[in-house]
Scaffold this active site. Structure first.
Site, PDB file in Angstrom:
ATOM      1  N   HIS A 165     -14.663   3.153  -1.312  1.00 17.31           N
ATOM      2  CA  HIS A 165     -13.667   2.248  -0.729  1.00 17.31           C
ATOM      3  C   HIS A 165     -12.548   2.990  -0.009  1.00 17.31           C
ATOM      4  O   HIS A 165     -11.486   2.422   0.225  1.00 17.31           O
ATOM      5  CB  HIS A 165     -13.088   1.342  -1.820  1.00 17.31           C
ATOM      6  CG  HIS A 165     -14.103   0.434  -2.436  1.00 17.31           C
ATOM      7  ND1 HIS A 165     -13.940  -0.151  -3.666  1.00 17.31           N
ATOM      8  CD2 HIS A 165     -15.315   0.018  -1.985  1.00 17.31           C
ATOM      9  CE1 HIS A 165     -15.001  -0.902  -3.952  1.00 17.31           C
ATOM     10  NE2 HIS A 165     -15.848  -0.804  -2.954  1.00 17.31           N
ATOM     11  N   PRO A 209     -12.927  -0.823 -22.492  1.00 19.50           N
ATOM     12  CA  PRO A 209     -12.405  -1.443 -23.723  1.00 19.50           C
ATOM     13  C   PRO A 209     -12.961  -2.846 -23.947  1.00 19.50           C
ATOM     14  O   PRO A 209     -12.936  -3.362 -25.056  1.00 19.50           O
ATOM     15  CB  PRO A 209     -10.894  -1.508 -23.497  1.00 19.50           C
ATOM     16  CG  PRO A 209     -10.613  -0.555 -22.402  1.00 19.50           C
ATOM     17  CD  PRO A 209     -11.830  -0.502 -21.571  1.00 19.50           C
ATOM     18  N   GLN A 230     -14.935   3.607  -6.895  1.00 19.12           N
ATOM     19  CA  GLN A 230     -14.381   2.496  -6.117  1.00 19.12           C
ATOM     20  C   GLN A 230     -12.884   2.732  -5.895  1.00 19.12           C
ATOM     21  O   GLN A 230     -12.247   2.006  -5.145  1.00 19.12           O
ATOM     22  CB  GLN A 230     -14.558   1.174  -6.860  1.00 19.12           C
ATOM     23  CG  GLN A 230     -16.008   0.801  -7.139  1.00 19.12           C
ATOM     24  CD  GLN A 230     -16.086  -0.395  -8.067  1.00 19.12           C
ATOM     25  OE1 GLN A 230     -16.102  -1.537  -7.630  1.00 19.12           O
ATOM     26  NE2 GLN A 230     -16.112  -0.128  -9.361  1.00 19.12           N
ATOM     27  N   ASN A 231     -12.351   3.696  -6.581  1.00 15.28           N
ATOM     28  CA  ASN A 231     -10.911   3.940  -6.533  1.00 15.28           C
ATOM     29  C   ASN A 231     -10.517   4.685  -5.255  1.00 15.28           C
ATOM     30  O   ASN A 231     -11.313   5.424  -4.687  1.00 15.28           O
ATOM     31  CB  ASN A 231     -10.465   4.745  -7.764  1.00 15.28           C
ATOM     32  CG  ASN A 231     -10.751   4.006  -9.055  1.00 15.28           C
ATOM     33  OD1 ASN A 231     -10.949   2.783  -9.041  1.00 15.28           O
ATOM     34  ND2 ASN A 231     -10.808   4.724 -10.161  1.00 15.28           N
ATOM     35  N   ALA A 279     -11.454   5.035 -21.558  1.00 18.02           N
ATOM     36  CA  ALA A 279     -12.140   6.172 -20.929  1.00 18.02           C
ATOM     37  C   ALA A 279     -11.484   7.486 -21.331  1.00 18.02           C
ATOM     38  O   ALA A 279     -12.181   8.482 -21.588  1.00 18.02           O
ATOM     39  CB  ALA A 279     -12.099   6.005 -19.411  1.00 18.02           C
ATOM     40  N   TYR A 282       0.818  -1.220   0.000  1.00 16.78           N
ATOM     41  CA  TYR A 282       0.000   0.000   0.000  1.00 16.78           C
ATOM     42  C   TYR A 282       0.846   1.262   0.000  1.00 16.78           C
ATOM     43  O   TYR A 282       0.465   2.282  -0.577  1.00 16.78           O
ATOM     44  CB  TYR A 282      -0.967  -0.013   1.201  1.00 16.78           C
ATOM     45  CG  TYR A 282      -2.220  -0.785   0.899  1.00 16.78           C
ATOM     46  CD1 TYR A 282      -2.374  -2.116   1.303  1.00 16.78           C
ATOM     47  CD2 TYR A 282      -3.257  -0.196   0.172  1.00 16.78           C
ATOM     48  CE1 TYR A 282      -3.524  -2.828   0.989  1.00 16.78           C
ATOM     49  CE2 TYR A 282      -4.401  -0.905  -0.146  1.00 16.78           C
ATOM     50  CZ  TYR A 282      -4.538  -2.217   0.268  1.00 16.78           C
ATOM     51  OH  TYR A 282      -5.675  -2.916  -0.067  1.00 16.78           O
ATOM     52  N   THR A 297     -14.778  -0.434 -14.841  1.00 11.62           N
ATOM     53  CA  THR A 297     -14.851  -1.390 -13.743  1.00 11.62           C
ATOM     54  C   THR A 297     -15.289  -2.747 -14.275  1.00 11.62           C
ATOM     55  O   THR A 297     -16.075  -2.833 -15.211  1.00 11.62           O
ATOM     56  CB  THR A 297     -15.830  -0.922 -12.634  1.00 11.62           C
ATOM     57  OG1 THR A 297     -15.856  -1.883 -11.572  1.00 11.62           O
ATOM     58  CG2 THR A 297     -17.238  -0.723 -13.168  1.00 11.62           C
ATOM     59  N   SER A 298     -14.756  -3.792 -13.659  1.00 10.20           N
ATOM     60  CA  SER A 298     -15.171  -5.145 -14.068  1.00 10.20           C
ATOM     61  C   SER A 298     -16.535  -5.478 -13.468  1.00 10.20           C
ATOM     62  O   SER A 298     -17.144  -6.479 -13.813  1.00 10.20           O
ATOM     63  CB  SER A 298     -14.124  -6.166 -13.613  1.00 10.20           C
ATOM     64  OG  SER A 298     -13.899  -6.035 -12.214  1.00 10.20           O
TER      65      SER A 298
END
Ligand code: BV8
Length: 253
Positions: free
Chosen positions: A122, A217, A104-105, A232, A66, A191-192
């Site tokens: 998050h 993509p 979410q980033n 993006a 991190y 995002t997945s």
């Protein structure tokens, strides 16, 4: 009319827009995505490192991962995708319409690009906290001298992010969920769409009648009405420029 033009029209006509972003929106800032080919770190699966169990078992390893990502986020710059989303917010707000960016980033790049109405589901990687007391600190932009770093109250310092198995900040999640009640256009970027409850917002938006559009993509797990296939950093500036006039998507606040 092609899909891009349909989304341009939807942006022009929407009364309320919510954008949900994931790691893909920061990919063009040079930051790793989670499930992309470059996601693993020194042979470790990020999904296993981003857990309280991993930190309890090896606080030094998790702290090092991190700290490296924290410094990477601080050194990174917002890319045209972040800048276009900040411009989109300004255009919609100026027209008296509603906007919320839910991310979410944890890299902080949306705010650095000028986005104001941002919900960080998050948490944020540039703030850390004592893992025992929860007291927050913002470490300087230099590498930690040791791992784990001692916290201010005798615990270890951990990043102020939401790990798998940890609850999302209730206020952030509540604000995102409330926006589903007024948005008529929900845009999913980079995002997945496999991490919950964030991914559940997409289903919630559709269930409440919003038109759901994806910019990616490759197709994600998101169940959307329209998929714009591409990066993006390429598509978002084009969408904002065509919806609100040329030159309107590239000016940082
Ligand atoms: C919780 C912070 C409960 C840390 C992260 C159902 C309901 C509730 C929970 C669950 C559920 N099912 C399963 C769960 C458990 C779990 C979960 O979802 N697991 C998944 C893996 C199945 N969820 C949780 O544990 C959540 N907590 O529910 O707690 C609870 C309640 C009460 C009390 C206690 C507990 C917590 C989830 C949050 C985890 N933390 N991050 C950190 O960052 O290290 S999640 C992590 O994944 C990141 O935040 C990341 O953003 C997120 C999602 O990944 P993506 O952003 O989508 O990134 P990814 O790499 O996957 O995809 C990138 C995409 O970008 C790709 O599609 C790619 O094609 C695209 N892309 C690439 N380049 C570009 C691009 N797109 C556009 N342009 C480009 N240039």
């Amino acid at each position: 009319m092609d899909d891009l033009e349909r989304v341009v029209t939807a942006l022009r006509e929407a009364r309320g827009v919510v954008v949900l972003t994931g790691a893909g929106v920061s990919a063009e800032s040079g930051l790793r995505t989670f499930r992309g080919p470059d996601g693993w770190w020194r042979g470790h699966d990020p999904l296993r490192l981003a857990t309280p169990e991993a930190f309890a078992a090896d606080p030094a390893l998790v702290s090092e991962w991190y700290d490296e990502r924290r410094l990477g986020a601080l050194a990174a710059h917002p890319n045209p995708a972040h800048i276009a989303l900040a411009a989109l917010e300004r255009h919609l707000v100026a027209a008296g319409r509603r906007f919320l960016l839910v991310t979410q980033n944890v890299d902080g790049l949306h705010r650095r690009a000028g986005s104001r109405a941002v919900v960080e589901l998050h948490g944020t990687i540039t703030v850390w906290r004592d893992h025992r007391s929860g007291r927050r600190v913002t470490p300087p932009a230099t590498p930690f001298a040791s791992h784990p770093q001692p916290g201010p109250d005798g615990g270890h310092l951990r990043p102020d992010v939401v790990w798998f198995g940890e609850a999302l900040p209730s206020a952030a999640l509540a604000e995102a969920e409330a926006a589903l009640g007024w948005c008529d256009l929900f845009v999913v970027v980079g995002t997945s769409a496999v991490v919950y409850p964030a991914a559940g917002l997409i289903e919630g938006a559709a269930a409440q009648g919003a038109r759901c559009v994806e910019v990616n993509p490759e197709p994600s797990a998101a169940n959307v009405h329209t998929r714009l296939v591409g990066r993006a950093g390429d598509l978002l500036p084009r969408l904002v420029a065509r919806a609100f006039g040329a030159g309107s998507s590239s000016t940082q606040a």
